[in-house]
Design an enzyme around this catalytic site. Structure first.
Site, PDB file in Angstrom:
ATOM      1  N   TYR A  58       0.869  -0.984  -0.195  1.00  0.00           N
ATOM      2  CA  TYR A  58       0.212   0.127   0.337  1.00  0.00           C
ATOM      3  C   TYR A  58       1.232   1.620   0.372  1.00  0.00           C
ATOM      4  O   TYR A  58       1.898   1.605   0.600  1.00  0.00           O
ATOM      5  CB  TYR A  58      -1.178   0.002   1.373  1.00  0.00           C
ATOM      6  CG  TYR A  58      -1.705   1.459   1.531  1.00  0.00           C
ATOM      7  CD1 TYR A  58      -3.079   1.028   0.663  1.00  0.00           C
ATOM      8  CD2 TYR A  58      -0.959   2.566   2.403  1.00  0.00           C
ATOM      9  CE1 TYR A  58      -3.631   3.039   1.092  1.00  0.00           C
ATOM     10  CE2 TYR A  58      -1.870   3.689   2.345  1.00  0.00           C
ATOM     11  CZ  TYR A  58      -3.145   4.299   1.176  1.00  0.00           C
ATOM     12  OH  TYR A  58      -4.240   4.886   1.580  1.00  0.00           O
TER      13      TYR A  58
ATOM     14  N   GLU B 234      -3.560   7.617  -4.107  1.00  0.00           N
ATOM     15  CA  GLU B 234      -3.618   6.265  -3.832  1.00  0.00           C
ATOM     16  C   GLU B 234      -3.189   4.966  -4.230  1.00  0.00           C
ATOM     17  O   GLU B 234      -4.032   4.940  -5.388  1.00  0.00           O
ATOM     18  CB  GLU B 234      -4.957   6.276  -2.740  1.00  0.00           C
ATOM     19  CG  GLU B 234      -5.008   4.768  -1.871  1.00  0.00           C
ATOM     20  CD  GLU B 234      -6.338   4.489  -1.404  1.00  0.00           C
ATOM     21  OE1 GLU B 234      -5.958   4.171   0.089  1.00  0.00           O
ATOM     22  OE2 GLU B 234      -7.634   4.838  -1.882  1.00  0.00           O
TER      23      GLU B 234
END
Length: 308
Positions: free
Chosen positions: A119, A207
């Site tokens: 991530y 993101e």
């Protein structure tokens, strides 16, 4: 301002970010054509809406079959079938609410051999007034769950705007993600390109979930979500052209055309207030007394009769 995944990847590609080949399609026939032109044996078909959780979402029209808005296909025929199964249907995810959003386009992307999922995100930290990088080894999961259950697996690295991103920042993040050898160099180059893209486009959020390490050792974004500072769009005409008004609430869209600060909520008491601070206080008072505001609306201090 939000944009679709395929648009975000187009933006990132301009700044040297390596992204898998792909193409957008508005019909099943177009999806078939895109897949045919890519070659390869594995494809990923992704619904394009302004909401996360697409892979775990369900289509209202599928009556609980639960195929999801992201599918892996092993032939061009499967790509066409998946596209036909998504386009025109309403996808419900944890971010759309029960109403869901209609899928009007899909993104066909080449598959890749994934070894690890990570991530990575960049956002504006209002407290430190710096771009902050958030990284975690727990890719493919909701970062809110990771923060709640295993916060020690999240690294936060703020970047001084006077120096920009430096080599030691990149190495620190790469080591925290458990990367080794050539993967570290690949990650460092990626981070530099991402930071450049973030700052140059007046982004407020970038993101990537998941960021993947391939079996060849490359570190690439498999997904991309970008939000931008709406107040900076006057100097970002190329980004502003990517705005998809179909994805926005009709009332909020109408309000924006008149320069009104309006946000629709799910309450029952409508608010029309002069000044943002007073508008927030009015909403607080309503909530305090057991009511629920139907909207936030700052008409603006010194508003004229015409504006009201």
């Amino acid at each position: 301002m939000n944009i679709h995944e395929y648009q975000a990847k187009q933006v990132l590609k301009k700044y040297g970010v390596p992204v898998p080949d792909g193409g957008v399609a508005y019909t099943a026939a177009e999806a078939e054509k895109v897949a045919s032109g890519m070659g390869g044996e594995v494809f990923v078909v992704k619904s394009q809406i302004h909401a996360g959780g697409r892979g775990k979402g369900t289509f209202k029209e599928d009556e609980g079959k639960g195929k999801g808005g992201v599918r892996i296909c092993k032939s061009v025929a499967e790509v066409k079938e998946a596209a036909a199964d998504m386009i025109g249907k309403t996808l419900v995810t944890h971010q759309t609410g029960p109403a869901g959003k209609e899928v009007k386009r899909i993104y066909v992307e080449e598959g890749c051999a994934i070894e690890r999922e990570l991530y990575l995100s960049m956002l504006i930290d209002r407290v430190s007034c710096r771009v902050t990088i958030m990284a975690s080894t727990e890719g493919g999961m909701n970062i809110e769950e990771v923060a709640s259950e295993t916060p020690e697996k999240i690294l936060l690295q703020s970047i001084d705007p006077a120096t920009g991103i430096q080599g030691f920042h990149c190495r620190k993040i790469a080591f925290a993600l458990g990367l080794k050898g050539g993967q570290i160099k690949s990650c460092a180059k990626l981070l530099g390109s991402l930071y450049e893209a973030f700052t140059a486009t007046d982004a407020s959020l970038l993101e990537i979930n998941p960021l993947v390490v391939t079996k060849d050792g490359d570190v690439i974004p498999l997904d991309a979500k970008m939000n931008f500072d709406s107040n900076a769009m006057y100097r970002q005409p190329d980004i502003h052209e990517l705005r998809d008004e179909d994805e926005e609430d009709a009332m909020e869209l109408e309000a924006s055309k008149h320069d009104l600060n309006y946000i629709k909520l799910d309450g029952t008491i409508g608010c029309m207030v002069n000044g943002a601070g007073l508008a927030m206080s009015t909403m607080d008072i309503i909530q305090l007394r057991g009511g629920t505001p139907a909207n936030f609306l700052d008409v603006g201090g010194g508003a004229t009769a015409e504006r009201v």
